[in-house]
Scaffold this active site. Structure first.
Site, short mmCIF file in Angstrom:
data_model
loop_
_atom_site.label_atom_id
_atom_site.label_comp_id
_atom_site.label_asym_id
_atom_site.label_seq_id
_atom_site.Cartn_x
_atom_site.Cartn_y
_atom_site.Cartn_z
N LYS A 181 0.84 -1.20 0.00
CA LYS A 181 0.00 0.00 0.00
C LYS A 181 0.87 1.25 0.00
O LYS A 181 1.98 1.26 0.54
CB LYS A 181 -0.90 -0.04 1.24
CG LYS A 181 -1.98 1.02 1.31
CD LYS A 181 -2.86 0.76 2.52
CE LYS A 181 -3.95 1.80 2.69
NZ LYS A 181 -4.82 1.49 3.86
N SER B 78 -9.37 1.66 2.87
CA SER B 78 -8.47 2.46 2.06
C SER B 78 -7.42 1.64 1.30
O SER B 78 -6.66 2.20 0.51
CB SER B 78 -7.76 3.49 2.96
OG SER B 78 -6.99 2.84 3.97
N SER C 42 -9.95 -1.01 6.78
CA SER C 42 -9.31 -0.75 5.49
C SER C 42 -8.63 -1.95 4.84
O SER C 42 -8.23 -1.87 3.68
CB SER C 42 -8.29 0.39 5.63
OG SER C 42 -8.96 1.60 5.92
#
Length: 638
Positions: free
Chosen positions: A150, A225, A249
């Site tokens: 990420k 996210s 997330s």
């Protein structure tokens, strides 16, 4: 009026109205020019970031083409079809070359991002790491496995943007501890994935790199996210990825994209080198964790990470190695379960998934016990939201003030921008008709210091129950807390919502709730809990309008319990028909909006959530594996 004020302030000077007008016009023009210049600087930084991203993609595309020309007989479909555990075994024994695997996944990732916009950057240094790996004699558990990370997990020489233009500054000076451990285990980080601006959203869009799409349906969000990770892995462009989880997330993209994802206990993996837009947040525990196509892949990853390399590089991580015995145990489990948390009634397909999984577990010999999480409305608003926005949102607003706001976040950001006094006033006005919105607005004002908080007694939503006794049963009354704080004498200055005393009181309330929850868990002698997770995938644009809908995942961040997601079924026509009659617990605008957000989802993945007590990731994974196995066997029988 302005002229009169100037005359009063400067009586000895003669003020010419034309001069005043000229000064005002000049000032307005100067402000407009400064705003334009600031926006232009931001846009230039964004354009440069996109240009560098595109150059990196082009460079890796050329490398893939060279590999294909040199190896015309390579079979990418065979490599892409292998589960992670089998791929790792073949790489370690040498029956597959790390070179062929890396370029196969780079090629697939390039194809995925052309369709979905899931990559923020490919990592050209992966080729250098590949060459270094080929000369190594000792092979780690992830030898030659290409992985994705990420955006805000630091990789030396690359940016960690958090989706913000202000973070488009100097690149990271060193790898995060997670990346260092992965490299020592032989893994090859090759891709950095897209995220939503600020990370405080469960869609995946930012003003720099744009919107990521769901590979199952391009009208749908991949979740967030860690949405770039979810989209890339689900599209076959990565076999193992790493996300982060503050409110769901990891679990929400896994649910939306049909993947397995694990949110560990907060400090089980190192957060050193992970960038946060709000550093120092303690009331709610964030963490990083793996996402993969199956539970065995998650277990292999945790097995590789939880070793001496991690404990030496970050001494703040408890030195708890992977418990193989606990993961491989086969004794029947005592499993608590619930279909709804009583705050946000999820769509029919998500509740059906829990019921069907419960039945499968019972048939397999496990004991299933009804369980009702206490006071989830109190957790969502008073503990989670008020804790995350303890400063009234000022830290996030400082960053948004230096950036262009992504369209998908405007509903959220506009709400944050409302002055606290106005939020409180609006909360009072809308409370009779829209209580959840009132509680939400009040929570966004941040922590407060008052006698009720010092006693950790539920305020707002927890004290305003449903009048309908059927719904009241969904929300059990507040149990006696296992301990009470002594009520202090409050000095008038303690009313400041951002005071240290208020923060301490809030954290004490989180600890009190955690103790209460564990006591209820222990009273029922539970091993694990089966519960719903938000899904199916939302239509684009809706996540920013329904932040409170993630109560199912927020709960376990507040508690800091390990929790994982496993896909078990798909949305059916019958689910879609039943959705037409979905009313929710409150029958308010949010319940109606949820129905709109998930409609048109036939065929999309549906998941359940598996939860264990803190530091029992291996038990959580074992439970997830049991659910996955039973769900797969059921699909074969249908």
């Amino acid at each position: 009026m302005i002229q009169e004020m100037l005359t009063q302030l400067l009586p000895e000077l003669e003020v010419d109205p034309r001069t005043v007008s000229a000064l005002l016009c000049a000032s307005a023009a100067a402000v407009a020019a400064l705003n334009w210049m600031q926006r232009r600087r931001i846009q230039e930084k964004m354009e440069e970031a996109r240009r560098m991203r595109d150059l990196g993609l082009q460079r890796m595309e050329k490398a893939v083409q060279r590999f294909k020309q040199q190896n015309p007989g390579a079979d990418p479909s065979r490599i892409l079809s292998l589960p992670l555990v089998e791929l790792a075994e073949k790489l370690k024994e040498g029956s597959l070359s790390a070179e062929s695997v890396l370029y196969t996944y780079v090629d697939k990732a390039l194809a995925a991002t052309r369709e979905l916009n899931c990559l923020r950057q490919l990592i050209p240094e992966c080729e250098e790491q590949l060459r270094d790996l080929q000369g190594q004699k000792e092979k780690g558990l992830l030898h030659g496995v290409p992985i994705s990370i990420k955006d805000h997990i630091s990789y030396k020489g690359h940016l960690s943007t958090c989706g913000f233009a202000p973070f488009l500054g100097p690149p990271e000076q060193e790898d995060s501890v997670l990346v260092q451990v992965l490299k020592r285990q032989g893994a090859i980080p090759f891709a950095i994935t897209n995220i939503p601006q600020s990370l405080f959203n469960y869609d995946c869009s930012n003003a720099i790199f744009g919107q990521t799409l769901n590979p199952w349906d391009h009208r749908k969000s991949p979740g967030g996210s860690s949405g770039g990770e979810g989209a890339l892995i689900a599209a076959g462009g990565s076999i193992l990825g790493f996300g982060s989880d503050l409110g769901g997330s990891i679990r929400l993209p896994s649910s939306f994209c049909g993947l397995c994802g694990l949110k560990p206990t907060g400090k089980r993996l190192s957060l050193s080198g992970v960038t946060s837009p709000v550093p120092g947040l303690l009331s709610v525990t964030g963490t990083i964790g793996p996402m993969a196509r199956d539970v065995d892949g998650l277990a292999l990853c945790m097995r590789a990470l939880l070793g001496e390399d991690l404990f030496q590089l970050d001494p703040t991580v408890p030195p708890i190695p992977f418990n193989e015995k606990l993961f491989c145990a086969s004794t029947p489990l005592r499993i608590g379960y619930y279909e709804t948390d009583g705050y946000f009634l999820l769509p029919p397909c998500m509740r059906r998934a829990v019921r069907e999984t419960r039945d499968l577990l019972q048939e397999a010999g496990h004991t299933l016990v009804p369980f009702a999480p206490p006071r989830v409305d109190y957790v969502v608003n008073e503990l989670f939201m008020r804790g995350v926005f303890a400063d009234g949102g000022s830290t996030l607003m400082d960053l948004f003030a230096q950036d262009l706001v992504d369209p998908g976040l405007k509903p959220q950001v506009n709400c944050y921008r409302i002055p606290s006094l106005v939020k409180k006033t609006l909360a009072l006005l809308v409370r009779p008709l829209f209580p959840r919105l009132a509680w939400h607005l009040d929570a966004l004002c941040g922590v407060r210091s008052d006698p009720a908080w010092s006693r950790c007694e539920p305020q707002g939503p927890a004290s305003q129950r449903f009048s309908d006794p059927k719904r009241t049963a969904l929300l059990p009354p507040p149990a006696a807390l296992p301990f009470r704080l002594l009520e202090p004498h409050l000095h008038p200055s303690a009313s400041n919502s951002r005071s240290a005393k208020a923060m301490w009181q809030h954290q004490a309330c989180v600890l009190a709730y955690r103790t209460e929850f564990i006591a209820k868990w222990k009273k029922l002698q539970l091993d694990v809990v089966l519960c719903p997770v938000l899904g199916p995938a939302f239509t684009l644009g809706y996540p920013g309008k329904l932040l409170a809908a993630v109560s199912s995942t927020m709960l376990y961040n507040t508690l800091d319990f390990p929790a994982g997601v496993v896909p078990v079924t798909t949305v059916t026509e019958a689910d879609e028909e039943e959705l037409l009659h979905h009313r929710g617990h409150y029958e308010d605008a949010w319940d109606r909006r949820l129905r709109k957000a998930v409609e048109g989802a036939v065929g999309l993945p549906v998941a359940v959530q598996c939860v264990a007590l803190p530091w029992q990731e291996e038990l959580c994974l074992r439970f997830m594996k049991e659910v996955e196995t039973l769900a797969c066997e059921r699909k074969k029988c249908v």
